[in-house]
Motif scaffolding. Structure first.
Motif, PDB file in Angstrom:
ATOM      1  N   ASP A  79       0.865  -1.179   0.000  1.00 25.40           N
ATOM      2  CA  ASP A  79       0.000   0.000   0.000  1.00 25.40           C
ATOM      3  C   ASP A  79       0.907   1.235   0.000  1.00 25.40           C
ATOM      4  O   ASP A  79       2.090   1.142   0.347  1.00 25.40           O
ATOM      5  N   GLU A  80       0.378   2.393  -0.385  1.00 29.75           N
ATOM      6  CA  GLU A  80       1.170   3.629  -0.369  1.00 29.75           C
ATOM      7  C   GLU A  80       1.070   4.332   0.975  1.00 29.75           C
ATOM      8  O   GLU A  80       2.067   4.641   1.593  1.00 29.75           O
ATOM      9  N   ARG A  81      -0.148   4.590   1.416  1.00 28.44           N
ATOM     10  CA  ARG A  81      -0.334   5.356   2.656  1.00 28.44           C
ATOM     11  C   ARG A  81      -0.298   4.447   3.868  1.00 28.44           C
ATOM     12  O   ARG A  81      -1.252   3.723   4.155  1.00 28.44           O
ATOM     13  N   SER A  89       5.988   5.606   3.886  1.00 26.20           N
ATOM     14  CA  SER A  89       5.084   5.428   2.740  1.00 26.20           C
ATOM     15  C   SER A  89       5.482   4.168   1.973  1.00 26.20           C
ATOM     16  O   SER A  89       6.605   3.670   2.083  1.00 26.20           O
ATOM     17  N   SER A  97       5.992   3.916  -1.217  1.00 28.22           N
ATOM     18  CA  SER A  97       7.046   4.186  -2.201  1.00 28.22           C
ATOM     19  C   SER A  97       8.419   4.230  -1.521  1.00 28.22           C
ATOM     20  O   SER A  97       9.407   3.740  -2.088  1.00 28.22           O
ATOM     21  N   GLU A  98       8.494   4.765  -0.300  1.00 27.47           N
ATOM     22  CA  GLU A  98       9.761   4.749   0.446  1.00 27.47           C
ATOM     23  C   GLU A  98      10.146   3.304   0.783  1.00 27.47           C
ATOM     24  O   GLU A  98      11.309   2.914   0.653  1.00 27.47           O
ATOM     25  N   THR A 102      -2.750   0.555  -4.124  1.00 23.48           N
ATOM     26  CA  THR A 102      -3.181   1.614  -3.213  1.00 23.48           C
ATOM     27  C   THR A 102      -4.576   2.125  -3.546  1.00 23.48           C
ATOM     28  O   THR A 102      -5.004   2.086  -4.693  1.00 23.48           O
ATOM     29  N   ALA A 119       2.672   9.883  -6.012  1.00 21.34           N
ATOM     30  CA  ALA A 119       2.970   8.552  -5.463  1.00 21.34           C
ATOM     31  C   ALA A 119       3.408   7.600  -6.569  1.00 21.34           C
ATOM     32  O   ALA A 119       4.347   6.819  -6.390  1.00 21.34           O
TER      33      ALA A 119
END
Length: 186
Positions: free
Chosen positions: A53-55, A60, A62-63, A81, A88
């Motif tokens: 997931d992103e959030r 995050s 992506s991190e 996501t 993102a």
């Protein structure tokens, strides 16, 4: 050896639903409810595909996927996501070098198909990058050169000047002898 897919999402209901939905698939499903938990799992055992997931609180997606790329480069990375933003997507693509960017809701059938494609892609990468010894590579190159020379005599012998430029003469180009050439020209 059975392949492993890791789902990372801060919603426990989502990760348990995914695990139930994919229980009949031919790969092992792991879940983590935070990026830190996922990184711990990745350090303990090999994972073929990570779906994140992103959030998420703390880090995050992506991190997290960028760290996975750095620490586990053979693991394919997918973003799934419900908060798809251009920013993102760009971060996930550029920093995490993701295989796919998916949005929620994602149908189970579509997710299964994408995971099968990802695992097939990874298998192809592994087979094409199997380490070959230097001696095996040298033997392969020598065999190729012999084959070329057998079919095209002289192709592997090049004339070079002092700068390393390849020199060709009329015979190399298939042109008639210079004396004959002079007679043919008007």
């Amino acid at each position: 050896m059975q392949k492993t897919v890791l789902f990372v999402d801060d919603e426990p209901n989502f990760t348990s639903a995914v695990k139930r939905a994919l229980r009949h698939e031919p790969y092992r499903i792991l879940t983590a409810n935070s990026a830190m938990e996922a990184l711990r799992l990745l350090s303990e055992e090999p994972v073929d595909v990570v779906v994140s997931d992103e959030r998420m609180p703390g880090m995050s997606g992506s991190e997290f996927l960028a760290l996975v790329r750095e620490r586990h480069p053979r693991t394919l990375r997918i973003m799934l996501t419900g908060y798809a933003t251009l920013e993102a997507a760009i971060r996930a693509i550029n920093e995490g070098e993701i295989y796919r960017f998916l949005t929620k809701p994602c149908h189970t059938q579509d997710l299964c198909q994408i995971l099968q494609q990802a695992l097939a892609y990874q298998n192809a990468l592994e087979q094409s990058s199997e380490p070959q010894g230097e001696a095996a590579s040298t033997l392969k190159a020598a065999a190729l050169m012999e084959e070329l020379e057998r079919h095209h005599p002289g192709i592997t012998r090049l004339k070079m000047d002092e700068t390393g430029a390849i020199l060709l003469d009329d015979a190399d180009l298939g042109l008639p002898e210079p004396g004959l050439w002079e007679k043919v020209r008007p």
